[in-house]
Design an enzyme around this catalytic site. Structure first.
Site, PDB file in Angstrom:
ATOM      1  N   LYS A  79      70.855 -14.871  37.550  1.00  6.01           N
ATOM      2  CA  LYS A  79      69.736 -14.039  38.004  1.00  6.01           C
ATOM      3  C   LYS A  79      69.213 -13.216  36.818  1.00  6.01           C
ATOM      4  O   LYS A  79      68.579 -13.783  35.951  1.00  6.01           O
ATOM      5  CB  LYS A  79      70.194 -13.227  39.208  1.00  6.01           C
ATOM      6  CG  LYS A  79      70.366 -14.195  40.394  1.00  6.01           C
ATOM      7  CD  LYS A  79      70.986 -13.660  41.623  1.00  6.01           C
ATOM      8  CE  LYS A  79      71.012 -14.792  42.665  1.00  6.01           C
ATOM      9  NZ  LYS A  79      71.957 -14.601  43.743  1.00  6.01           N
TER      10      LYS A  79
ATOM     11  N   HIS B 141      72.631  -8.964  42.358  1.00  7.94           N
ATOM     12  CA  HIS B 141      71.278  -8.452  42.090  1.00  7.94           C
ATOM     13  C   HIS B 141      71.265  -7.115  41.344  1.00  7.94           C
ATOM     14  O   HIS B 141      70.203  -6.553  41.111  1.00  7.94           O
ATOM     15  CB  HIS B 141      70.502  -8.326  43.404  1.00  7.94           C
ATOM     16  CG  HIS B 141      70.396  -9.637  44.117  1.00  7.94           C
ATOM     17  ND1 HIS B 141      69.425 -10.562  43.822  1.00  7.94           N
ATOM     18  CD2 HIS B 141      71.184 -10.203  45.061  1.00  7.94           C
ATOM     19  CE1 HIS B 141      69.604 -11.639  44.576  1.00  7.94           C
ATOM     20  NE2 HIS B 141      70.669 -11.452  45.344  1.00  7.94           N
TER      21      HIS B 141
ATOM     22  N   SER C  32      70.747  -9.048  49.308  1.00 11.02           N
ATOM     23  CA  SER C  32      69.876 -10.021  48.655  1.00 11.02           C
ATOM     24  C   SER C  32      68.550 -10.224  49.379  1.00 11.02           C
ATOM     25  O   SER C  32      67.571 -10.600  48.752  1.00 11.02           O
ATOM     26  CB  SER C  32      70.600 -11.355  48.480  1.00 11.02           C
ATOM     27  OG  SER C  32      71.062 -11.837  49.724  1.00 11.02           O
TER      28      SER C  32
END
Ligand code: PLP
Length: 386
Positions: free
Chosen positions: A237, A206, A178
């Site tokens: 996200k 991610h 990250s």
């Protein structure tokens, strides 16, 4: 006095350049935002596909709200589990091509829940040293033996696995790190867990929505199919909403329903969010152009900053950190960018190791080539004066 002790600790954080302050956002998350009353071009969010304020998601959330109300009112096991949650879990499992999925309220809670549900005293967790804080906290909470190996060091991990006499062994890793943006060697990790009869928990916070065919995530990116993989991804996200899910073999997921404390002892996510997430999945799957655009912006930034005085760290993902080193310098560059009307967060210890403070640039399909050019021009100007 406990209060003066706290005040002293806070003053010390400040003197070491480690005090964190929040800006207050007045607009939806986007490439251009208003924060503390000023307009900025922002490279701060994990909204990689620019979906957080997509009109289709807003509409789906409104429709979900009209249909199901606002609050879930109860935990999943006590009548808080709605048809929208159920449909979402089925769609997520199909999307990542695993037998079953379970939705959690946040990624932090998913990691805490999964690790402690699967391992405990007498077991061992093997963790990459740069894993996300939620995975580290999960390992401590599980009370299993906690062995950390140097970042991406498969040789060190292999030695630790070979020496272990534990009943259950769990390897945990970020898929995309990250704060670094590099990708874990998941196929090699799968080979190791197969050889040593262990499990692999992959945190794809991610990668989900961004990597792989149609955004199916890191397993698709590498073409991995292994029953030993426990896949976790977040939905706040690239998916633009909130939440997380874990997908794995049916026995694993059913064990989570029965044993994951952060699933059992908490109120279910508002069903309207599950409803919005179904729309988000369609946008992720159907929006290849967003991933293509993001890939172009990543290439543009990397080529324009190749000769910068602050080197970009090795990453091909939307997370493009500029290595700075000192905490004060990282904060100073971030503040100078803010004076240029550009927001890029300075990331300092303990989020990253001592001496590796950085500017974490995160790109999004919501950015334009002109936005990236503006960032590059501002960085060049600041570095000339430094
Ligand atoms: C953001 C993040 C989480 C936590 O997810 P939330 O849904 O924000 O709680 C977990 N793991 C990684 C690697 C992350 O980046």
């Amino acid at each position: 006095m406990i209060f003066s002790a706290l005040a002293n600790e806070l003053a010390e954080l400040e003197s070491r350049g480690l005090k964190r302050v929040r800006r207050t956002l007045q607009t939806p998350q986007s490439a251009r935002v208003t924060a503390d009353g000023r307009e900025y071009l922002a490279f701060c969010s994990n909204d990689y596909l620019g979906l957080a304020n997509h009109p289709g998601l807003v509409r789906a959330a409104q429709e979900g709200c009209a249909r199901y109300g606002v609050g879930a009112g109860a935990s999943h096991l006590i009548l808080g589990h709605g048809e929208a949650h159920h449909a979402l879990e089925e769609a997520l499992a199909r999307f990542v091509a695993l037998p079953r999925a379970l939705q959690f309220s946040t990624g932090y809670m998913a990691n805490i829940g999964v690790v402690a549900a699967l391992v405990g005293r007498g077991d061992t967790v093997f963790a990459d040293r740069l894993n996300h804080a939620s995975l580290n906290d999960a390992c401590l909470l599980a009370r299993a033996e906690f062995k950390r190996y140097p970042h991406l060091d498969l040789g060190a991990l292999e030695k630790l696995l070979a020496a272990s006499r534990s009943r259950r062994k769990l390897v945990v890793t970020d898929a995309v790190f990250s704060m670094d943006g590099d990708i874990a060697p998941v196929p090699e990790l799968v080979a190791l867990v197969e050889r040593f009869d262990a499990w692999l928990l992959v945190d794809d916070a991610h990668g989900f929505g961004v990597l792989g065919e149609r955004g199916r995530g890191v397993l698709s990116h590498f073409g991995i199919e292994s029953p030993r993989v426990i896949y976790m991804a977040t939905l706040g996200k690239a998916a633009g909403v909130l939440g997380a899910f874990v997908a794995a073999r049916t026995e694993v997921v059913e064990t989570l329903v029965q044993r994951a404390r952060s699933y059992i002892y908490t109120t279910a996510t508002p069903p309207l969010l599950a409803h919005a997430l179904l729309a988000s999945l369609d946008l992720i799957e159907g929006g290849q152009w967003r991933r293509d655009r993001l890939a172009r912006l990543i290439r543009q930034l990397k080529s324009c900053l190749a000769a910068s005085c602050w080197p970009l760290m090795p990453s091909d993902t939307a997370i493009q950190p500029l290595a700075i080193g000192g905490n004060a310098e990282a904060v100073a560059v971030s503040e100078q960018l803010a004076q240029h009307g550009i927001l890029v967060p300075a990331i300092r210890p303990p989020t990253v190791p001592q001496g590796t403070a950085r500017l974490r640039v995160s790109l999004s399909a919501a950015h334009s080539e002109d936005d990236v050019a503006q960032l590059v021009a501002a960085l060049n100007e600041i570095s000339r004066k430094a």
